[in-house]
Design a protein around this motif. Sequence first.
Motif, PDB file in Angstrom:
ATOM      1  N   GLU A 127       0.828  -1.211   0.000  1.00 41.42           N
ATOM      2  CA  GLU A 127       0.000   0.000   0.000  1.00 41.42           C
ATOM      3  C   GLU A 127       0.861   1.259   0.000  1.00 41.42           C
ATOM      4  N   HIS A 128       0.482   2.223  -0.827  1.00 47.02           N
ATOM      5  CA  HIS A 128       1.098   3.544  -0.808  1.00 47.02           C
ATOM      6  C   HIS A 128       0.021   4.546  -0.406  1.00 47.02           C
ATOM      7  N   SER A 129       0.183   5.159   0.763  1.00 46.91           N
ATOM      8  CA  SER A 129      -0.831   6.071   1.285  1.00 46.91           C
ATOM      9  C   SER A 129      -0.163   7.076   2.219  1.00 46.91           C
ATOM     10  N   LYS A 130      -0.969   7.839   2.945  1.00 48.08           N
ATOM     11  CA  LYS A 130      -0.422   8.790   3.917  1.00 48.08           C
ATOM     12  C   LYS A 130       0.112   8.086   5.162  1.00 48.08           C
ATOM     13  N   TRP A 133       4.218   3.684   2.833  1.00 40.81           N
ATOM     14  CA  TRP A 133       4.749   3.985   1.504  1.00 40.81           C
ATOM     15  C   TRP A 133       5.353   2.718   0.908  1.00 40.81           C
ATOM     16  N   GLY A 134       4.486   1.732   0.772  1.00 41.27           N
ATOM     17  CA  GLY A 134       4.925   0.472   0.208  1.00 41.27           C
ATOM     18  C   GLY A 134       5.579  -0.429   1.238  1.00 41.27           C
ATOM     19  N   ASP A 135       5.661  -1.704   0.912  1.00 43.81           N
ATOM     20  CA  ASP A 135       6.341  -2.680   1.764  1.00 43.81           C
ATOM     21  C   ASP A 135       7.812  -2.706   1.357  1.00 43.81           C
ATOM     22  N   ASN A 233       8.216   2.056   7.808  1.00 41.46           N
ATOM     23  CA  ASN A 233       6.806   2.256   8.163  1.00 41.46           C
ATOM     24  C   ASN A 233       6.497   2.051   9.643  1.00 41.46           C
ATOM     25  N   PHE A 234       7.505   2.186  10.504  1.00 41.51           N
ATOM     26  CA  PHE A 234       7.316   1.865  11.910  1.00 41.51           C
ATOM     27  C   PHE A 234       7.531   3.060  12.834  1.00 41.51           C
ATOM     28  N   GLU A 238       8.742  10.380   8.630  1.00 37.33           N
ATOM     29  CA  GLU A 238       7.529  11.094   8.268  1.00 37.33           C
ATOM     30  C   GLU A 238       7.079  10.614   6.892  1.00 37.33           C
ATOM     31  N   ILE A 239       5.808  10.268   6.810  1.00 38.97           N
ATOM     32  CA  ILE A 239       5.262   9.767   5.547  1.00 38.97           C
ATOM     33  C   ILE A 239       4.176  10.748   5.086  1.00 38.97           C
TER      34      ILE A 239
END
Length: 263
Positions: A127-130, A133-135, A233-234, A238-239
């Motif tokens: 998934e790419h979202s707020k 940002w991808g695996d 993603n942890f 900042e995403i």
Amino acid sequence: MKIAIIYAHPVPESLNASLLDLMVKRLEANGHSVEVSDLYAMGWKAVLDGDDFLNREPGARLDPMLDSKQAYKEGKQSPDIAAEQEKLLAADAVILQFPLWWFSMPAILKGWVERVYAYGFAYGVGEHSKLRWGDRYGEGLMTGKRAMLVVTAGGWTSHYGPRGINGPIDDLLFPIHHGILHYPGFTVLPAFVSYGIGRGRVDDNQYEAIASAIEKRMDELFTIEPIPFRRQNFGDYEIPALTLRSELAPGVIGFDAHRSDSK
């Protein structure tokens, strides 16, 4: 455990070839199964091109990313690419072995990465979202697998030290460690680097020291502490800006900032 070794050296009588033989024997003696991709012996095609994607319309404009994505999704990749992907999926640990040529890996190994790391396999995953940002960078299809570099360098150890003329070895290998291995999810181990391999020749004492050290490293393949790269993603980044949060490692910039042990 299953070990895949991706080997890139053109000379069968080289030090690298001898180290490869030592690694395979030691790993097998420890009860592991080993599969070697000897890229030069295989005649590996290093250049990504339209022939890699068997579902392309004749004469169609090449789009390396989208064509890779569609071919992987439909099972229409060149057979040599699919075979290498299967080796990675089956492996518990992957070793990339190569001489340091012009501050990086030989072109044939870079070409292996470019062709085997298909869209949907090594990148473009998740998934790419707020919120995500991808695996990648600690997640992905290679999660749970260990990876390590075995490298020979012509320069002395001091040449690759913190103030050495060639630059610190950890900096030189960062694009491979972080960008090629950590990106698709590998747990990345410290590299095994042999220095002073001028023209691929070493004296008996140097060879014995290297041989003993590489056998020890093979014994530690599943116990040695990995490089503590931060996961994307942890919470550390900042995403979607993908920048390290300001309160983490304040004042630290560059490669060191992306290690969780940076101060």
